[in-house]
Design an enzyme around this catalytic site. Sequence first.
Site, PDB file in Angstrom:
ATOM      1  CE1 TYR A  71      44.765  46.897  30.154  1.00 25.01           C
ATOM      2  CE2 TYR A  71      43.791  48.990  29.535  1.00 25.01           C
ATOM      3  CZ  TYR A  71      43.805  47.860  30.323  1.00 25.01           C
ATOM      4  OH  TYR A  71      42.863  47.693  31.313  1.00 25.01           O
ATOM      5  CG  HIS A 129      39.941  40.121  36.454  1.00 24.18           C
ATOM      6  ND1 HIS A 129      40.526  40.561  37.614  1.00 24.18           N
ATOM      7  CD2 HIS A 129      38.664  39.815  36.790  1.00 24.18           C
ATOM      8  CE1 HIS A 129      39.641  40.533  38.613  1.00 24.18           C
ATOM      9  NE2 HIS A 129      38.506  40.069  38.133  1.00 24.18           N
ATOM     10  CB  CYS A 137      35.322  44.018  17.767  1.00 22.64           C
ATOM     11  SG  CYS A 137      34.540  45.495  17.077  1.00 22.64           S
ATOM     12  CG  ASN A 226      48.934  39.283  50.483  1.00 21.10           C
ATOM     13  OD1 ASN A 226      49.804  40.130  50.616  1.00 21.10           O
ATOM     14  ND2 ASN A 226      47.861  39.460  49.735  1.00 21.10           N
ATOM     15  CD  GLU A 228      51.068  45.154  52.945  1.00 23.17           C
ATOM     16  OE1 GLU A 228      50.050  45.844  53.062  1.00 23.17           O
ATOM     17  OE2 GLU A 228      52.018  45.460  52.212  1.00 23.17           O
TER      18      GLU A 228
END
Length: 254
Positions: A71, A129, A137, A226, A228
């Site tokens: 991350y 997301h 926490c 897009n 694709e």
Amino acid sequence: MSDTIDRARSLISGASHLVVLTGAGISAESGIPTFRGADGFWRVGSKNYHPQQMATYRAFCAMPEEIWKWYLYRLDLCKNAKPNAGHRAIVKLEKSFERAGKQFHLVTQNVDGLHLEAGSDPATTYQVHGNIHFIRCAKECSPDIHPLAKQNAGVPLCPQCGGFARPHVLWFDEMYDEKNYKYETVLTLSQKLDVLLIVGTTLQTSLPALLVSAAIKRGVPVIDINPEPAGLDGDRVIQISGKAAEILPEILEG
Ligand code: NAD
């Protein structure tokens, strides 16, 4: 191609409630790799992990240092990235809807924060997301979300209880909720929007896929940009094959 672009432009300008759904593809031209691209993998010891294995609560519990290493690497990429012409075109579109007194909402799967950095309104931008620049926490000692202070290695700690903190992102083995990820808000939008513009996603996650299937079921026009396209089925689906940073300004500002 120019016919398709003209049709998309006229559908968007005629919308009274537009929802834009974005995925990793819109940030590809800002230099952030997509998950399904070749750069997505991560090596731990002698094993290669796919993001779908790394981005899980289970992996975090088993190897918190390695997960945070991944991350922090991704965070570094996001910090060095700048919004591109695609992000900026969406800001202009939002402002034109606001001036016309029409409804506009942006649903993004991206955790990079680039839409907000480009100037999208935080009140109508739903980061379903999460956002990699924040932590909470890992044991949920409180629901609070905190900006991630500078951290080069190791596991960031919860500023309240001192236990491990986790990135403020939705992992593949977790469920959406309203507080962190605007689940109900997005479901409500899916019943109200009258045009849906999709940019740069494979639609492999459930809330975005639900948003799209509800729109198609209601017979709402859906435009998918897009290189694709996902191959969506539906009489009112328009697929535009191309890169977000090129096609979006052409449609929205042309
Ligand atoms: P994905 O990686 O599954 O798919 C990316 C899509 O973008 C593909 O369909 C690809 O064809 C398309 N694409 C590639 N370049 C493009 C371009 N220049 N213009 C338009 N489209 C382009 O991404 P996803 O569907 O968003 O799902 C991945 C998950 O990973 C999400 O949950 C997201 O949170 C996370 N993720 C986020 C970031 C980010 O924040 N930038 C990056 C990678 C992954």
